[in-house]
Design a protein around this motif. Structure first.
Motif, PDB file in Angstrom:
ATOM      1  N   SER A 223       0.832  -1.193   0.000  1.00 27.63           N
ATOM      2  CA  SER A 223       0.000   0.000   0.000  1.00 27.63           C
ATOM      3  C   SER A 223       0.867   1.244   0.000  1.00 27.63           C
ATOM      4  O   SER A 223       1.969   1.245   0.530  1.00 27.63           O
ATOM      5  CB  SER A 223      -0.892   0.028   1.236  1.00 27.63           C
ATOM      6  N   GLY A 224       0.383   2.287  -0.607  1.00 24.34           N
ATOM      7  CA  GLY A 224       1.062   3.573  -0.551  1.00 24.34           C
ATOM      8  C   GLY A 224       0.085   4.624  -0.055  1.00 24.34           C
ATOM      9  O   GLY A 224       0.216   5.795  -0.344  1.00 24.34           O
ATOM     10  N   ASP A 225      -0.903   4.171   0.724  1.00 21.88           N
ATOM     11  CA  ASP A 225      -1.998   5.074   1.060  1.00 21.88           C
ATOM     12  C   ASP A 225      -1.648   6.131   2.098  1.00 21.88           C
ATOM     13  O   ASP A 225      -2.358   7.103   2.254  1.00 21.88           O
ATOM     14  CB  ASP A 225      -3.222   4.281   1.514  1.00 21.88           C
ATOM     15  N   ILE A 226      -0.557   5.919   2.856  1.00 16.15           N
ATOM     16  CA  ILE A 226      -0.142   6.976   3.778  1.00 16.15           C
ATOM     17  C   ILE A 226       1.048   7.699   3.158  1.00 16.15           C
ATOM     18  O   ILE A 226       2.120   7.130   2.993  1.00 16.15           O
ATOM     19  CB  ILE A 226       0.219   6.406   5.167  1.00 16.15           C
ATOM     20  N   GLU A 227       0.819   8.915   2.767  1.00 18.57           N
ATOM     21  CA  GLU A 227       1.858   9.773   2.169  1.00 18.57           C
ATOM     22  C   GLU A 227       2.582   9.091   1.015  1.00 18.57           C
ATOM     23  O   GLU A 227       3.766   9.344   0.774  1.00 18.57           O
ATOM     24  CB  GLU A 227       2.855  10.223   3.237  1.00 18.57           C
ATOM     25  N   LEU A 228       1.897   8.202   0.319  1.00 21.76           N
ATOM     26  CA  LEU A 228       2.470   7.500  -0.837  1.00 21.76           C
ATOM     27  C   LEU A 228       3.750   6.756  -0.482  1.00 21.76           C
ATOM     28  O   LEU A 228       4.599   6.523  -1.328  1.00 21.76           O
ATOM     29  CB  LEU A 228       2.734   8.467  -2.000  1.00 21.76           C
TER      30      LEU A 228
ATOM     31  N   GLY B 137      -6.465   3.474   2.538  1.00 23.00           N
ATOM     32  CA  GLY B 137      -6.792   4.881   2.302  1.00 23.00           C
ATOM     33  C   GLY B 137      -8.251   5.182   2.595  1.00 23.00           C
ATOM     34  O   GLY B 137      -8.589   6.164   3.252  1.00 23.00           O
ATOM     35  N   GLU B 138      -9.132   4.304   2.113  1.00 20.74           N
ATOM     36  CA  GLU B 138     -10.572   4.501   2.341  1.00 20.74           C
ATOM     37  C   GLU B 138     -10.904   4.357   3.831  1.00 20.74           C
ATOM     38  O   GLU B 138     -11.769   5.057   4.351  1.00 20.74           O
ATOM     39  CB  GLU B 138     -11.383   3.483   1.533  1.00 20.74           C
ATOM     40  N   ILE B 140      -8.932   5.109   6.306  1.00 20.68           N
ATOM     41  CA  ILE B 140      -8.497   6.349   6.954  1.00 20.68           C
ATOM     42  C   ILE B 140      -9.553   7.435   6.793  1.00 20.68           C
ATOM     43  O   ILE B 140      -9.950   8.079   7.763  1.00 20.68           O
ATOM     44  CB  ILE B 140      -7.142   6.804   6.379  1.00 20.68           C
ATOM     45  N   ALA B 153      -5.659   7.052  -4.820  1.00 22.14           N
ATOM     46  CA  ALA B 153      -5.007   7.334  -3.537  1.00 22.14           C
ATOM     47  C   ALA B 153      -5.943   8.224  -2.724  1.00 22.14           C
ATOM     48  O   ALA B 153      -5.739   9.421  -2.604  1.00 22.14           O
ATOM     49  CB  ALA B 153      -3.663   8.026  -3.757  1.00 22.14           C
ATOM     50  N   PRO B 154      -7.000   7.629  -2.163  1.00 23.82           N
ATOM     51  CA  PRO B 154      -8.080   8.439  -1.586  1.00 23.82           C
ATOM     52  C   PRO B 154      -7.665   9.334  -0.418  1.00 23.82           C
ATOM     53  O   PRO B 154      -8.270  10.362  -0.189  1.00 23.82           O
ATOM     54  CB  PRO B 154      -9.113   7.398  -1.131  1.00 23.82           C
ATOM     55  N   ILE B 156      -4.721  10.844  -0.012  1.00 27.03           N
ATOM     56  CA  ILE B 156      -3.500  11.563  -0.387  1.00 27.03           C
ATOM     57  C   ILE B 156      -3.398  12.925   0.294  1.00 27.03           C
ATOM     58  O   ILE B 156      -2.314  13.438   0.549  1.00 27.03           O
ATOM     59  CB  ILE B 156      -3.429  11.721  -1.929  1.00 27.03           C
TER      60      ILE B 156
END
Lengths: 407, 479
Positions: A223-228, B137-138, B140, B153-154, B156
């Motif tokens: 995953s890269g969902d936190i700050e990519l 991401g979702e 969060i 990247a929901p 971001i």
């Protein structure tokens, strides 16, 4: 809710088409499929080694680990060692024939690891099945390592293709934190298209061939969902390791390698235009163009500029209002205005061609500094003009660049 | 999702002032854009693949009724169920009645834009179900009570500090800014929910007419878990997700993942053909696919049809100079960026999203980036044309453009007007630029300069060039 016929009639009407004007996808003729599959198999027989090398490379590039082993005994030893290293207590596995020949159960049991082999269900009454499903759900959730075979492995992308057949539980490659798949050299195919062809040639009916689920797995869950920022093991296995029978060699690769590569390329592009002669004001800089002049010029949005050689001016650069792609900075304008700066556009005029091997010297000057007031506040515009000349002193280009500083 | 498209201008201005967001957007651009470019270049035949992908989608959409019918028939053969939803309300109702029918209490969701579009979570929660997003991401943004700001990247727009505080507050875990640790916190929490859930809801990346299969593409595995562990799997798909053949999948997948994240393929691609078979020991006992129209038939008109080719990869967002500055929330609905500026007005009505087609410089970067070569600038122009035709622009603007058009059609007058303008501007023009224009043009120079009218018009220079070349033998030298 909505009727299928009404729904489709509306679609048809919107497409301005009459009903049945085009046929759907016709069923593929089994004989043709078989011929194509046989031809592919024959063609692949000669490329096993290349395919294995590619698979290994791609699996590792995707953050997995690929180990080539020369014998079943070596594979067993590897799996046992890995299970011990990971502190695994419970292992679940497919009843695949290949895994049986490894005699891995005995080796693991010898180390005190509990191995559970999924049953090959053929026909059973619904009550027995329901009970088995309940038990296996629990076991899968508790397992520390899942051991499976594959139906095919795809070299181009480092992908494992796993179908859901009797005994081939989806959960083995999904729920435990570590997944190990054993791949035979003959199972490696070049592309996804080849894999799909071979899969569907197995059964006369394509829906049967696809089973209820084909999982294509490439490296561990990521995953890269936190700050990519790339992290692994969000849901699926944190570690996807695979052994490939028949060949020797062990190689490891760091997970983040692939991620880093892109920014190394960017840096390489920048380093090519390093500054040679920073002098006094008006500031001059020159650099040699690499030959061939083929590398993509890095985006000017990037903040990763190489540091200029230490000079008196460079101590001022932190507060200077402008920067150039090559990293050369203007002296501080003593503008302490505003929090944010952004590009106000550029204008380039070209006077003579620039060729590989040329040495280009630039002279910068601040052409203008002025103020504007917008709806959202004040802005300061700084216009900078760079005149570029080549080694023969010919003017090749003039670049006017505006930078805007605002609240 | 609440529609906030009418507030685009204020939303955008607020976004420009938001330093955290600006930082996040810079990170996004520096990350996604070079990754995609590198990946596409490494493919070697990216152009060919994009052309082929576009042909596949064009064929699928042109015969959408036929392929949808075939898809439904093939899926039903295996015991899968197909539901047709004309609009968002119907889709929500279908899913709620399925939940009731199967005695569902807990719901887990894989990442899906279609379910964002129909605002499913709020509805199901209202009905008393526990609904949990499982894409990190979702998850969060669900915890934060926000909406996605990017298609892939929901979250971001959030910093790690904000997320760390959120986890600390909502999950009661010790505060940590260490990203792998935060990921593990989410994993532990979500894993329990996965095992307890009765219903898994996912989107659909591709639906294959030939085999009645649906394809889920994820990197985390949320799609795979949501479609494997709960006893009921409900997949919600926009009706345009159809591709004709199984053999089309490799091409579509390649352009999708390379454009979205620069990966050759995503970590998990799951090809689901019906619910579990009698002899399978895991997998859902029932599979329901909800096919959603929700305004899409309006797009089937030849002029706008290509908007339905979209694969939701997010590449056009990342390269768009508007998105890069204002981010996803400013667009006010599910789909941001250039594709959002096209889809939103067409799905929710131009009246309610009149700002969006104008939120573009028409630079064409989106068209270059699109894996199926959607001509987004053309579609935006088409919508702007509609805006003018339906008199949804200010009378002053209409008058000025009418005047301009009239002037352009009278070359002599046009020449005089330009000369007059060139003379009138002299006190104001500096170095070929005008810093400020009088009303009603003042808006233009508020944030940028305006090119001054050339003192020597192009037409005059062109005449001179022609005369000059006639004399020197006609060869032109550039540079």
């Amino acid at each position: 809710m909505a009727e299928q016929s009404a729904f489709l009639a509306r679609v048809r009407q919107a497409l301005h088409r009459d009903h049945g004007a085009a046929p759907g996808v016709p069923r593929a003729a089994p004989s043709e499929l078989h011929a194509a599959a046989a031809a592919l198999q024959q063609q692949l027989a000669g490329q096993r080694d290349t395919l294995l090398a590619r698979l290994q490379h791609e699996v590792q590039a995707a953050g997995g680990k690929a180990v080539r082993v020369a014998s079943p005994a070596e594979a067993t030893a590897y799996i046992t060692r890995l299970a011990q290293d990971k502190g695994a207590k419970r292992v679940v596995r497919w009843p695949a024939a290949l895994l049986e020949t490894l005699e891995v159960d005995a080796a693991l049991a010898h180390c005190g690891i509990d191995v559970r082999v999924a049953p090959l269900v053929s026909e059973a009454d619904e009550a027995t099945l329901a009970a088995q499903r309940q038990v296996w759900r629990q076991w899968l959730a508790e397992a520390d390592l899942g051991l499976s075979g594959v139906d095919y492995a795809i070299a181009e992308t480092g992908t494992l293709a796993l179908t859901a057949r009797p005994g081939q539980l989806r959960g083995v490659s999904l729920l435990p934190p570590v997944h190990v798949a054993v791949v035979e050299a003959a199972q490696v195919v070049p592309t996804l298209a080849d894999c799909l062809l071979l899969l569907r040639a197995r059964e006369p009916e394509v829906q049967q061939a696809l089973t209820s689920c084909v999982s294509f797995i490439t490296g561990p869950s990521r995953s890269g969902d936190i700050e990519l920022t790339l992290t692994i093991g969000v849901h699926g296995p944190r570690r996807g390791a695979r052994g490939a029978a028949r060949h020797a060699g062990d190689e490891q690769r760091e997970l983040t390698r692939r991620e880093r590569r892109c920014w190394n390329t960017m840096r390489a592009g920048l380093a090519k235009s390093s500054i040679a002669t920073p002098t006094t004001s008006p500031r001059k800089r020159s650099w040699s163009l690499p030959a061939p002049w083929g590398r993509p010029i890095p985006s000017t949005r990037t903040k990763r500029t190489p540091k200029p050689p230490p000079t008196e001016e460079s101590s001022l650069r932190r507060r200077s209002v402008s920067s150039f792609a090559a990293g050369a900075m203007l002296p501080d304008l003593k503008l302490s205005y505003g929090k944010r700066g952004f590009d106000g556009g550029k204008e380039c005029r070209f006077y003579a061609p620039i060729r590989p091997g040329d040495t280009i010297t630039g002279v910068d000057r601040i052409a203008e500094v002025y103020e504007k007031t917008g709806r959202s506040g004040n802005m300061i515009f700084v216009v900078r003009e760079s005149e570029l000349t080549n080694q023969r002193g010919e003017k090749v280009a003039v670049i006017r660049q505006s930078l805007i500083r605002r609240d | 999702m609440r529609l906030a498209t009418e507030a685009f201008v204020t939303n955008a201005e607020r976004a420009l002032q938001d330093a955290t967001l600006q930082q996040a957007l810079t990170r996004l651009v520096n990350n996604f854009v070079p990754r995609r470019l590198e990946a596409m270049a490494a493919l070697g035949n990216a152009e060919e693949l994009r052309t082929r992908a576009r042909e596949i989608k064009a064929e699928a959409i042109a015969h959408l009724d036929v392929y949808l019918e075939q898809f439904a028939a093939r899926l039903q053969q295996l015991g899968g169920q197909v539901h047709w939803a004309d609009d968002a309300a119907e889709a929500r109702q279908i899913i709620a009645s399925l939940a009731a029918q199967y005695g569902v209490k807990r719901v887990v969701k894989g990442k899906s834009m279609a379910t964002e579009e129909i605002d499913l979570n709020a509805f199901l929660e209202q009905q008393g179900y526990e609904v949990l997003e499982t894409d990190l991401g979702e998850y969060i943004i669900q915890l934060a009570g926000e909406t996605p700001s990017h298609i892939i990247a929901p979250a971001i727009h959030k910093t790690r500090q904000q997320i760390a505080a959120l986890f600390h507050d909502k999950l009661g875990v010790p505060y940590t800014e260490h990203i792998p640790e935060m990921t593990q916190i989410a994993r532990r929490t979500l894993r329990q929910h996965f095992l307890q859930a009765d219903m898994g809801i996912t989107g659909v990346n591709f639906a294959i007419a030939e085999t009645g299969s649906i394809v889920l593409v994820t990197n985390e595995g949320n799609g795979r878990l949501s479609s494997t562990l709960p006893r009921l799997h409900v997949a919600v798909m926009g009706m345009e997700k159809i591709i004709p053949r199984l053999a089309d999948l490799p091409v579509m997948l390649k352009v999708l993942t390379n454009s979205a994240t620069g990966q050759k393929i995503s970590s998990y691609v799951t090809l689901i053909t019906g619910p579990r078979r009698a002899t399978d020991l895991d997998g859902p006992e029932a599979l329901h696919v909800v096919i959603l129209d929700n305004g899409r038939t309006r797009l089937l008109h030849e002029e706008t049809r290509e908007a339905l080719y979209c694969l939701r990869c997010g590449a056009c967002l990342n390269v768009c100079p508007i998105y890069q500055n204002v981010g996803g929330h400013a667009y006010g609905w599910v789909y941001p960026g250039p594709i959002g500026a096209v889809l939103t007005p067409m799905l929710v009505g131009l009246d309610r999203a009149a700002h969006l087609p104008r939120a573009s410089t028409l630079c064409g970067a989106c068209r270059e980036a699109c894996p199926v070569k959607i001509d987004l600038p053309r579609l935006l122009l088409h919508l702007r044309h509609d805006l003018v035709q339906t008199r949804r622009v200010s009378p002053v603007e209409r008058l000025l453009f009418a005047l301009w058009a009239w002037l352009m059609q009278h070359p002599t007058l046009y020449g005089w007007a330009l000369r007059a303008a060139a003379w009138l501007q002299t006190p104001f023009a500096r170095q070929g630029w005008l810093r400020r224009l009088p009303p009603p043009f003042a808006g233009w120079t508020q944030f940028r300069d305006f090119r001054a009218v050339a003192t020597r018009p192009f037409r005059q220079r062109w005449q001179e060039t022609l005369r000059h070349e006639g004399a020197s033998g006609g060869e032109t030298r550039h540079g």
